[in-house]
Design a protein around this motif. Structure first.
Motif, PDB file in Angstrom:
ATOM      1  N   PHE A 287       0.826  -1.204   0.000  1.00  0.00           N
ATOM      2  CA  PHE A 287       0.000   0.000   0.000  1.00  0.00           C
ATOM      3  C   PHE A 287       0.860   1.254   0.000  1.00  0.00           C
ATOM      4  CE2 PHE A 287      -2.094   3.574   1.975  1.00  0.00           C
ATOM      5  CZ  PHE A 287      -3.213   3.677   1.174  1.00  0.00           C
ATOM      6  N   LEU A 288       1.947   1.231   0.776  1.00  0.00           N
ATOM      7  CA  LEU A 288       2.821   2.407   0.818  1.00  0.00           C
ATOM      8  C   LEU A 288       3.382   2.702  -0.570  1.00  0.00           C
ATOM      9  CD1 LEU A 288       4.715   1.993   4.205  1.00  0.00           C
ATOM     10  CD2 LEU A 288       2.951   3.643   3.616  1.00  0.00           C
ATOM     11  N   ALA A 289       3.784   1.633  -1.275  1.00  0.00           N
ATOM     12  CA  ALA A 289       4.285   1.810  -2.639  1.00  0.00           C
ATOM     13  C   ALA A 289       3.186   2.404  -3.522  1.00  0.00           C
ATOM     14  CB  ALA A 289       4.751   0.471  -3.198  1.00  0.00           C
TER      15      ALA A 289
ATOM     16  N   CYS B 196      -6.214  -3.209   8.386  1.00  0.00           N
ATOM     17  CA  CYS B 196      -5.046  -4.103   8.290  1.00  0.00           C
ATOM     18  C   CYS B 196      -3.762  -3.328   8.519  1.00  0.00           C
ATOM     19  CB  CYS B 196      -4.993  -4.773   6.921  1.00  0.00           C
ATOM     20  SG  CYS B 196      -6.278  -6.001   6.690  1.00  0.00           S
ATOM     21  N   ILE B 197      -3.653  -2.150   7.873  1.00  0.00           N
ATOM     22  CA  ILE B 197      -2.422  -1.368   7.993  1.00  0.00           C
ATOM     23  C   ILE B 197      -2.251  -0.849   9.413  1.00  0.00           C
ATOM     24  CG2 ILE B 197      -1.272   0.745   7.215  1.00  0.00           C
ATOM     25  CD1 ILE B 197      -2.611   0.208   4.461  1.00  0.00           C
TER      26      ILE B 197
ATOM     27  N   ALA C  26       5.812   7.378   6.625  1.00  0.00           N
ATOM     28  CA  ALA C  26       5.594   7.087   5.203  1.00  0.00           C
ATOM     29  C   ALA C  26       4.111   6.994   4.900  1.00  0.00           C
ATOM     30  CB  ALA C  26       6.286   5.788   4.820  1.00  0.00           C
ATOM     31  N   PHE C  27       3.339   6.545   5.884  1.00  0.00           N
ATOM     32  CA  PHE C  27       1.907   6.376   5.702  1.00  0.00           C
ATOM     33  C   PHE C  27       1.164   7.706   5.757  1.00  0.00           C
ATOM     34  CE2 PHE C  27      -2.202   4.746   7.624  1.00  0.00           C
ATOM     35  CZ  PHE C  27      -2.703   4.305   6.408  1.00  0.00           C
ATOM     36  N   ILE C  28       1.546   8.577   6.733  1.00  0.00           N
ATOM     37  CA  ILE C  28       0.732   9.794   6.902  1.00  0.00           C
ATOM     38  C   ILE C  28       1.238  11.025   6.147  1.00  0.00           C
ATOM     39  CG2 ILE C  28      -0.226   9.113   9.136  1.00  0.00           C
ATOM     40  CD1 ILE C  28       1.727  11.187  10.381  1.00  0.00           C
TER      41      ILE C  28
END
Lengths: 276, 289, 373
Positions: free
Chosen positions: A22-24, B88-89, B109-111
């Motif tokens: 997902f990050l990619a 899930c994440i 990296a996510f936010i």
């Protein structure tokens, strides 16, 4: 023999892989945008890049009359700075008011929450009609400013509430028992301690205003802000120049985020007396 | 004892500017929208008689009703996808990543993209989705398809793909918060009471994070319902949702029709939020005293 | 006669509820548990006692299966369970802050364990009702933990753990979260409950009063190792190491070197003077060895006669009262503290600032035979 903790790491692997994918998925378009903004003069809006150059950034700088992004950029920055300053003052006041638990503070909280919940398209559209009925001309530095603060203020308010929640009240009590008045305690003790949080709230407000599109769209007069100018150019023609604008503003936002993170980190250090 | 006296006039006056601002710029315009949507007559003026004609005209048109249905379906689908993916994440970040350094890195990296312009991020999907876009080039190079698939740009698929990347963070954020506030002892206590990890999840962890899930879903719901920019950027002129209709009417100076759509949009959202509030108390997120 | 010998041997070895065989647990560079071995007999009340960070809680968590030891074995009821997950072990646990599920009513909470064992619904409801009644919390059945007092939470947590009738109940500072006034009552109730049910209790605490008043077996831990295990009496009377002696209240600890030996007595030179201690059976310390010993505060007298061969002169710095006990704090010539307890009314009262000669009998001196802590 593998223990049960080892076995549960299978779930960790599956979820971990999903997260990385997902990050990619989330980052690739942003990187591609950045990469394509450096494509050659004959490069199109997708791969191949036909060489690498600063051509599109030069285009951006030279600018034709039709698509000059510099004035909108200036307007956006000024507007964001104004919103940020207003947000700081009003949200510190409002959060301090909440600590005073005035009558109706529950309703006040919901009113602020409404500002976050209410979609930009409704607020912007409604406000535009209101201005039209009142005979007020739309302009980026009046009407857009009013609307955007209604967007940045609730976020600043929630940030300040969180900051004051973490704040060790006993420090204030100590100052008060030492003979300081409420006002000077606030000025000399409270404010310096929560200052990093205040700066964070300000940067948050800046970034929200700078990127706002829906609210601006209905309330900005003839002089567009940056997101409006980008959208207008997108309607006319998609060129790597838009990628160059996008890359520039994204870098701009990233710098703001970094500063914001640093501010919050500094605040956690300054407001927590007890080390764990 | 603090720098402000409880229930003092000062605390009241400090809240007045912010309250006035929000009332004037958010509440009044929204109420105004409802009023304007009821204006009848030929001219656009406050003197107009109040009727439901504008609504009748909207509901008489099959296309609009279908559009409303499509909008709701599209939103529900996105809520489901971002909800599952986001959970899930969030679970992975909070429960499975042990090293604090990695957790911070992945979390950032996510936010971080969430803090950059949504418009620019939507535009960033354009070079990906086109006929000669990255996805098609990739598919053709690995031999998955001979001719490029046109289904991405200017399509529902493309819009969905971009919106998933834009809004998963909103679904996950509140879940991250709720997950990290669950004391590890609760899960351990359940395990010593003979609950297997799967049971621990469904009986302990999930119920305790439910408020976070609901808040996340509300955020996704509100944002997708009103996200006309992504639809316009990626869908071109070929696709529209209810919120695009507001813009469309506004640009053709049909203010009353635009108000009708806006009010309907608002009602949808209100219903959604009310359902959510019945499940969970919003104040439990972060500002509990 | 041969036919009788075998069953006798079986009877001689009572069945063990729990056996730890040299378990070790490391977190990076930090060793939390370092080779702990322990045998718990059926229905025994064991207290793990030690300062915070000594590894007692980690040991308990290894027994529960919440931590997996890096080395060593764990047997519950004679079965090897070292690698088994918590939900497959015949144990229940009471957590320090009770770890009640905030979203479940008391009845649901207490029935949780039976539900996990896939018992029929009707049976669960009936059993929960009985247990709630037995623990006098029937009135709370429909309440959620958020609205309960500390004492009520403690009962709910106990009921929740006991309902499945485990072989061993693990308790991590179970009364630590309660008001001081409530603790003694709860401790007595728990002791009676343990005796009635015959379930082995393993009780982790840092409070020696809890350990000595409750435990059939007290295990003193420090720095990831067991310092001494035995009955309360043994640990109070014969501390095995300087750590145990100083951790247990009322001991005066001395350190020094052996300067003379005889068949019965060792002469030890310390910074506070020269003292005599009974010579332990071989292997006894040799001339020049570093040793430590202790004497209990109540064994000291302020009017030493011929019998009190160990003597020193010290200045009284404070007098404290513990119920019927008058405790005098003295400053030794080497700057250390010496405690001397008097019971009841005593003719000659010592006041603060007075310099007094104190003494005690050689036989009351305890040489620490364990590894010096």
């Amino acid at each position: 023999m593998i223990g049960w903790k080892g076995r549960s790491s299978l779930t960790a692997w599956v979820l971990g892989t999903l997260t990385v994918i997902f990050l990619a998925y989330q980052w690739l378009p942003i990187f591609t945008l950045g990469l394509l903004s450096f494509s050659g003069p004959t490069g199109g809006t997708t791969f191949p890049m036909n060489g690498t150059s600063f051509h599109w950034y030069q285009e951006l700088w030279r600018a034709s009359v039709m698509n000059d992004f510099k004035p909108p950029l200036l307007r956006s920055v000024l507007l964001a700075a104004a919103c940020s300053a207003t947000t700081i003052v009003l949200s510190v006041m409002a959060a301090q008011a909440m600590r005073g638990q005035f009558r109706g503070n529950g309703w006040f909280f919901y009113l602020m929450l409404l500002g976050i919940m209410a979609p930009g398209i409704l607020v912007g559209f409604g406000f535009a009609i209101l201005m039209r009925l009142m005979g007020v001309d739309l302009s980026w530095d009046t009407t857009t400013f009013l609307v955007q603060v209604s967007w940045t203020l609730p976020f600043g308010f929630l940030t300040m509430l969180a900051v004051f929640n973490r704040f060790d009240k006993r420090v204030e009590e100590a100052a008060l028992t030492l003979g300081a008045s409420r006002l000077s305690t606030f000025r000399r003790i409270t404010l310096p301690l929560v200052l990093p949080g205040v700066i964070g709230a300000g940067l948050f407000g800046f970034s929200l205003s700078y990127d706002e599109y829906a609210r601006s769209m209905f309330t900005t007069g003839p002089d567009a802000t940056l997101p409006l100018a980008v959208m207008a150019q997108l309607d006319r023609q998609l060129t790597p120049e838009i990628y160059a604008v996008g890359t520039t503003t994204t870098l701009f936002s990233l710098i703001a985020v970094t500063l914001c993170t640093v501010a919050f980190w500094a605040m956690r250090r300054s407001t927590s007396l007890r080390r764990t | 004892m603090s720098t402000i006296r409880v229930r003092s006039p000062a605390s009241y006056w400090l809240a007045v500017p912010a309250a006035a601002w929000m009332l004037g710029v958010v509440v009044v315009p929204i109420v105004l929208l409802v009023w304007v949507s009821l204006w009848g007559g030929r001219t656009f003026s406050p003197a107009s008689p109040l009727t439901f004609d504008n609504y009748a005209r909207f509901f008489a048109n099959q296309t609009y009703i279908k559009l409303a249905g499509t909008t709701v379906m599209h939103t529900v689908m996105l809520m489901a996808v971002t909800g599952v993916l986001g959970y899930c994440i969030a679970y992975c970040l909070v429960m499975k990543v042990r090293s604090p350094g990695w957790r911070l890195a992945l979390f950032l990296a996510f936010i971080i993209p969430f803090w950059t312009s949504t418009l620019i991020r939507a535009i960033a999907w354009v070079p990906f989705l086109g006929v000669n876009g990255v996805i098609n080039q990739l598919l053709m190079s690995i031999g998955a398809t001979r001719s490029p698939i046109e289904a991405f740009l200017y399509s529902k698929t493309g819009i969905t793909m971009a919106q998933v990347s834009l809004y998963t963070m909103m679904a996950a954020g509140p879940v991250v918060y709720m997950l990290s506030s669950i004391a590890p002892q609760l899960r351990e206590a359940a395990m010593t009471l003979k609950a297997t990890p799967l049971t621990v999840f469904w009986r302990i962890v999930f119920p305790l994070t439910l408020p976070g899930v609901v808040i996340g879903q509300v955020l996704v719901f509100l944002n997708v319902m009103s996200d006309f920019a992504t639809v316009a950027t990626i869908g071109g002129n070929k696709h529209a949702l209810l919120s695009n209709l507001v813009l469309l009417f506004y640009e053709s100076s049909q203010i009353r029709a635009a108000s009708v759509v806006a009010v309907l949009l608002m009602i949808c959202m209100l219903v959604g939020v009310i359902i959510a509030l019945r499940v969970v108390d919003v104040r439990r997120l972060g500002v509990e005293r | 006669m041969d036919s009788l010998a075998a069953p006798l041997e079986v009877m001689a070895r009572p069945q063990l509820d729990l056996e730890l065989r040299g378990i070790r647990k490391r977190y990076g560079d930090f060793t939390a548990v370092d080779g702990v071995s322990l045998q718990v007999e059926k229905g025994q009340f064991v207290c793990l006692l030690g300062p915070s960070g000594c590894g007692k809680t980690t040991t308990l968590r290894c027994v529960a299966g919440l931590e997996e030891p890096d080395d060593g074995g764990i047997l519950i009821g004679g079965n090897e369970v070292t690698k088994d997950p918590p939900w497959q072990r015949d144990i229940a646990m009471m957590f320090q802050d009770f770890a009640l599920f905030p979203h479940m009513t008391v009845a649901k909470q207490v029935g949780f364990g039976l539900e996990m064992l896939k018992k029929p619904k009707v049976g669960i409801a009936k059993r929960v009702e009985e247990v709630l009644k037995a623990f006098e919390i029937s009135a709370l059945a429909d309440r959620k933990p958020g609205s309960l007092s500390g004492g009520q939470r403690q009962r709910v947590a106990l009921a929740r753990a006991m309902i499945t009738e485990p072989r061993i109940l693990l308790l991590d500072e179970p009364v630590g979260a309660l008001d001081y006034s409530l603790r003694e009552t709860v401790m007595l109730e728990l002791k009676l409950l343990q005796q009635r049910t015959g379930i082995s209790f393993i009780w982790v605490t840092h409070d020696q009063n809890e350990a000595f008043s409750l435990g059939d077996l007290v295990v003193v831990m420090n720095h990831a190792k067991i310092e001494q295990q035995g009955t309360a009496e043994e640990i109070l009377r014969r501390p095995a190491t300087a750590f145990v002696a100083s951790f247990v209240q009322g001991n005066n600890v001395f350190r020094g070197r052996v300067t003379g030996t005889s068949p019965d007595v060792l002469q030890v030179e310390t910074s506070a003077g020269r003292f005599y201690v009974p010579r332990p059976p071989d292997p006894a310390p040799m001339l020049g060895d570093a040793v430590s010993f202790s004497v209990r505060a109540e064994q000291i007298t302020d009017a030493p006669s011929q019998r009190q061969a160990n003597r020193l002169t010290a200045r009284c710095t404070a007098v404290e009262y513990f119920g019927a006990v008058r405790r005098h704090i003295f400053e030794r010539c080497d700057g250390e503290v010496l405690k001397y307890d008097q019971f009841g009314a005593h003719a000659a009262r010592i006041v603060s600032g007075q310099t007094v000669q104190l003494g005690w009998q050689v036989e009351e001196t305890v040489l620490h035979t364990g590894a010096p802590g």
